[in-house]
Write a protein that holds these residues in place. Structure first.
Motif, short mmCIF file in Angstrom:
data_model
loop_
_atom_site.label_atom_id
_atom_site.label_comp_id
_atom_site.label_asym_id
_atom_site.label_seq_id
_atom_site.Cartn_x
_atom_site.Cartn_y
_atom_site.Cartn_z
N ILE A 171 0.85 -1.19 0.00
CA ILE A 171 0.00 0.00 0.00
C ILE A 171 0.88 1.24 0.00
N SER A 172 0.68 2.11 -0.97
CA SER A 172 1.51 3.31 -1.09
C SER A 172 0.96 4.48 -0.28
N LEU A 178 -4.65 8.50 5.46
CA LEU A 178 -5.85 7.68 5.40
C LEU A 178 -7.07 8.39 5.99
N GLU A 179 -8.19 8.26 5.29
CA GLU A 179 -9.44 8.82 5.77
C GLU A 179 -10.50 7.74 5.98
N LYS A 180 -10.31 6.61 5.33
CA LYS A 180 -11.34 5.57 5.39
C LYS A 180 -10.71 4.21 5.11
N PHE A 255 -11.91 -11.98 0.83
CA PHE A 255 -11.41 -11.05 1.85
C PHE A 255 -10.69 -9.91 1.13
N LYS A 256 -11.16 -8.68 1.34
CA LYS A 256 -10.49 -7.54 0.72
C LYS A 256 -10.51 -6.33 1.64
N ILE A 257 -9.46 -5.52 1.52
CA ILE A 257 -9.29 -4.32 2.35
C ILE A 257 -9.06 -3.13 1.42
N THR A 258 -9.88 -2.10 1.57
CA THR A 258 -9.74 -0.89 0.76
C THR A 258 -9.24 0.25 1.63
N PHE A 259 -8.10 0.83 1.24
CA PHE A 259 -7.52 1.97 1.95
C PHE A 259 -7.77 3.22 1.10
N GLN A 260 -8.36 4.23 1.71
CA GLN A 260 -8.76 5.41 0.95
C GLN A 260 -8.24 6.69 1.58
N ALA A 261 -7.55 7.49 0.76
CA ALA A 261 -7.14 8.83 1.16
C ALA A 261 -8.01 9.83 0.41
N LYS A 262 -7.67 11.09 0.48
CA LYS A 262 -8.50 12.11 -0.14
C LYS A 262 -8.66 11.91 -1.64
N ALA A 281 -2.21 -12.99 -2.63
CA ALA A 281 -2.91 -11.70 -2.66
C ALA A 281 -2.51 -10.92 -3.91
N LYS A 282 -3.23 -9.86 -4.17
CA LYS A 282 -2.91 -8.94 -5.27
C LYS A 282 -3.61 -7.62 -5.02
N LEU A 283 -3.15 -6.58 -5.70
CA LEU A 283 -3.85 -5.30 -5.67
C LEU A 283 -4.90 -5.28 -6.76
#
Length: 449
Positions: A171-172, A178-180, A255-262, A281-283
């Motif tokens: 994750i870059s 991170l916001e969400k 199973f997935k994880i979403t990282f969200q910035a602005k 895993a993969k993006l």
């Protein structure tokens, strides 16, 4: 006579032990000699190429004063790792060891590093086994036919495949950006956000982590500080342990994880289990499949109930403007406020009035901690068709808004043991033991004036 023979045998025994110790000392002399470390790669022009020959070849070339990894499969190299490896190899030092190649696994070495300069001159260094202490490796310089003992930490910087020098961070997005975070684990969808509606800034002071769970529950709950710290700190630990050539090994990605910035979003898809406590895993949106350790995924693998603070309601005492408690037995209205310590002082302190009667602040603070410390016990499952309200608690927060917010907690009787908790009339998420609630109310009753 017998005594004389005994003394002779004793002396001979001592001599034998001393001789044995001398032999052992000689055998390990190469590991303990006091010679100083010497440079291994020397009398050489500037190194412009380094190759590692192992199961897979790793090659670095110097281009315009920058070391570039060859064959990086379209991924960025990790400049810090590359620089550390090159500098370690250029400064490689060791102590000469008086051993033969076949005695220390150097007859058929599995790892060889080849150095070359711009004229094509080469020097080769091969890696053998460790010494008896395990803190050094035997290294052979082929051109000089010299064997050295070199610190293990230096040798273990040698990359055995290209992936070791690539940027393996998955994750870059920086944790501070991170916001969400959305976690879909195949059982539930967990939505975490670091904004604080419906809480004002003053109310939010008691929500230590600064993060809130918006799903899967009907109301918004504070994320526990320790759990959120592990989630944010775990971003750096989300790294690719190995790139997989067979993309079909990914399998189902439930199973997935979403990282969200602005202005950025990245989703990690986790597939089937792999060997050695790892997962494929993969993006999302990319073709490359890799493995990631189970340990790195652990902070994101908790059920929602384990991630949140279990407090019924969090409101700092100094933010309480009004508190109403209504039941068949109790009818209390608590008013909070501030007054000056003296007419000459600007500093203020809190004061509280219960049913029009003042109460000592120290007594009220202790009783309020009992009420504020109430925690729910379980996620609601089967509810009775009919439930009566047995208790209502309403908090009005003291804020800077034109209209101060009010929060209501309805305690609905399920049976003799449990209440169902309806927060702000938003629905029922959790249940709480009745005994705990009434113990908190008794603590309040004990401090009444």
């Amino acid at each position: 006579m017998k005594k004389h023979k005994f003394i002779i045998w004793l002396v001979l025994g001592i001599i034998a032990i001393v001789a044995l110790l001398f032999i052992i000392s000689n055998q390990t002399d190469s590991e303990k000699n006091d010679n100083k470390n010497v440079a291994i790669v020397k009398d050489f022009k500037e190194i412009t190429s380094i190759k590692v020959l192992a199961d897979k070849k790793v090659e670095l070339k110097k281009e315009s004063d920058q070391w570039r990894l060859q064959g990086g499969v379209g991924r960025e190299q990790n400049n810090e790792k590359v620089s550390h490896f090159v500098e370690t190899m250029q400064g490689l030092q060791g102590v000469e060891a008086n051993v033969k190649p076949n005695e220390v696994s150097l007859q058929f070495p599995e790892v060889t590093v080849v150095f070359a300069d711009e004229d094509g001159d080469k020097q080769r260094v091969s890696v053998g086994q460790t010494n008896v202490n395990g803190d050094k490796y035997y290294i052979e310089h082929h051109e000089t036919e010299t064997i050295y003992l070199v610190d293990r930490t230096d040798i273990e910087t040698i990359p055995l495949n290209v992936n070791s020098l690539l940027d393996n961070q998955i994750i870059s997005i920086n944790a501070k950006e991170l916001e969400k975070i959305d976690i879909e684990n195949g059982t539930e969808i967990i939505q975490l956000r670091n904004d604080s509606p419906p809480f004002t800034e003053r109310e939010s002071l008691a929500h230590i982590s600064g993060w809130y769970m918006y799903q899967p529950y009907k109301s918004v709950y504070s994320v526990a500080f320790s759990k959120m710290e592990a989630i944010l700190g775990g971003l750096e630990g989300l790294t690719k342990t190995q790139v997989v050539e067979d993309a079909t090994k990914l399998g189902k990605t439930d199973f997935k994880i979403t990282f969200q910035a602005k202005d950025q979003s990245e989703t990690l898809l986790i597939g089937e289990p792999a060997a050695n406590q790892q997962y494929y895993a993969k993006l999302e949106g990319e073709d490359e499949v890799f493995t990631v350790t189970t340990e790195a995924l652990e902070p994101y693998s908790h059920p929602s109930f384990d991630l949140i603070d279990h407090f019924v309601h969090i409101l700092p005492l100094n933010a309480v403007k009004e508190l109403k408690i209504q039941s068949n037995e109790y009818h209390w209205t608590v008013l909070g406020g501030e007054h000056k310590r003296s007419e000459d002082e600007e500093e203020t302190e809190s004061s509280f009035i219960i049913n029009d009667k003042p109460i000592r602040l120290i007594d009220w603070r202790e009783a309020y901690q009992t009420l504020a410390g109430l925690t729910f016990d379980e996620v609601v499952e089967d509810l009775p068709q009919e439930m009566e309200r047995e208790l209502m608690i309403q908090y009005t927060a003291d804020t800077d808004q034109e209209q101060d917010p009010t929060y209501s907690l309805e305690f609905l009787s399920m049976d003799d043991k449990y209440f169902a908790l309806n927060k702000n009339n938003e629905g029922i998420d959790f249940i709480i033991e009745k005994d705990k609630v009434y113990q908190a109310l008794e603590a309040l009753a004990n401090v009444l004036p």
